[in-house]
Write a protein that holds these residues in place. Structure first.
Motif, PDB file in Angstrom:
ATOM      1  N   LEU A  66       0.861  -1.188   0.000  1.00 44.51           N
ATOM      2  CA  LEU A  66       0.000   0.000   0.000  1.00 44.51           C
ATOM      3  C   LEU A  66       0.893   1.232   0.000  1.00 44.51           C
ATOM      4  CD1 LEU A  66      -2.869   1.214   0.246  1.00 44.51           C
ATOM      5  CD2 LEU A  66      -2.560   1.099   2.729  1.00 44.51           C
ATOM      6  N   ASP A  76      -0.408   4.596  -0.671  1.00 45.90           N
ATOM      7  CA  ASP A  76      -1.110   5.784  -0.213  1.00 45.90           C
ATOM      8  C   ASP A  76      -2.583   5.434  -0.022  1.00 45.90           C
ATOM      9  OD1 ASP A  76      -1.302   8.580   0.423  1.00 45.90           O
ATOM     10  OD2 ASP A  76      -2.197   8.926  -1.554  1.00 45.90           O
ATOM     11  N   ILE A  77      -3.224   6.152   0.871  1.00 50.94           N
ATOM     12  CA  ILE A  77      -4.663   6.013   1.059  1.00 50.94           C
ATOM     13  C   ILE A  77      -5.231   7.394   1.361  1.00 50.94           C
ATOM     14  CG2 ILE A  77      -4.399   5.395   3.498  1.00 50.94           C
ATOM     15  CD1 ILE A  77      -6.863   3.510   3.061  1.00 50.94           C
ATOM     16  N   SER A 127      -9.011   9.567   1.936  1.00 56.03           N
ATOM     17  CA  SER A 127     -10.421   9.406   2.268  1.00 56.03           C
ATOM     18  C   SER A 127     -11.152  10.726   2.055  1.00 56.03           C
ATOM     19  CB  SER A 127     -10.553   8.971   3.733  1.00 56.03           C
ATOM     20  OG  SER A 127     -11.901   8.844   4.089  1.00 56.03           O
ATOM     21  N   THR A 144      -7.029   4.201  -2.838  1.00 53.95           N
ATOM     22  CA  THR A 144      -5.715   3.680  -2.474  1.00 53.95           C
ATOM     23  C   THR A 144      -4.822   3.631  -3.710  1.00 53.95           C
ATOM     24  OG1 THR A 144      -6.334   1.377  -2.882  1.00 53.95           O
ATOM     25  CG2 THR A 144      -6.682   2.219  -0.653  1.00 53.95           C
ATOM     26  N   ARG A 145      -3.529   3.744  -3.489  1.00 54.89           N
ATOM     27  CA  ARG A 145      -2.503   3.494  -4.504  1.00 54.89           C
ATOM     28  C   ARG A 145      -1.656   2.351  -3.968  1.00 54.89           C
ATOM     29  NH1 ARG A 145       1.376   6.919  -5.364  1.00 54.89           N
ATOM     30  NH2 ARG A 145       1.777   6.109  -7.424  1.00 54.89           N
ATOM     31  N   TRP A 146      -1.313   1.412  -4.841  1.00 53.81           N
ATOM     32  CA  TRP A 146      -0.579   0.241  -4.424  1.00 53.81           C
ATOM     33  C   TRP A 146       0.447  -0.151  -5.475  1.00 53.81           C
ATOM     34  CZ3 TRP A 146      -1.762  -2.978  -8.340  1.00 53.81           C
ATOM     35  CH2 TRP A 146      -3.009  -2.830  -8.949  1.00 53.81           C
ATOM     36  N   GLN A 184      -4.330   1.752  -8.711  1.00 52.88           N
ATOM     37  CA  GLN A 184      -5.170   2.438  -7.731  1.00 52.88           C
ATOM     38  C   GLN A 184      -6.522   1.758  -7.657  1.00 52.88           C
ATOM     39  OE1 GLN A 184      -5.322   6.438  -9.265  1.00 52.88           O
ATOM     40  NE2 GLN A 184      -7.267   6.085 -10.239  1.00 52.88           N
TER      41      GLN A 184
END
Length: 83
Positions: free
Chosen positions: A42, A44-45, A47, A54-56, A76
């Protein structure tokens, strides 16, 4: 998730958490057979009141090919909340 929610990505779209679970379980044997040193991280997340994004990063090596090419994919995922 709502049992009838929709899952969509650039290659397919389907409804239902049961279908999501079945599709995910079907991928496990393929990954375990053809990919080594795999991981998903992960990055980035974020909200908002309407969604979570999310970016993964997914990495691995294709062990079925003699030169073992590397997979290094950044993606993402966005989950929208039902109102």
């Amino acid at each position: 998730f709502d049992p009838s929610c929709r899952f969509t990505d650039p290659t397919l779209s389907f409804e239902g958490t049961d279908t999501f679970e079945r599709n995910t379980q079907n991928l496990v044997p393929l990954v375990e057979r053809f990919v080594e040193n795999y991981d998903s991280v992960l990055l980035d997340i974020q909200s908002t009141p309407d969604y979570i994004e999310t970016r993964w990063n997914m990495v691995g090596e294709l062990n079925s090919l003699f030169w073992k090419p590397k997979i290094d994919v950044i993606g993402q995922t966005k989950f929208w909340f039902r109102k």
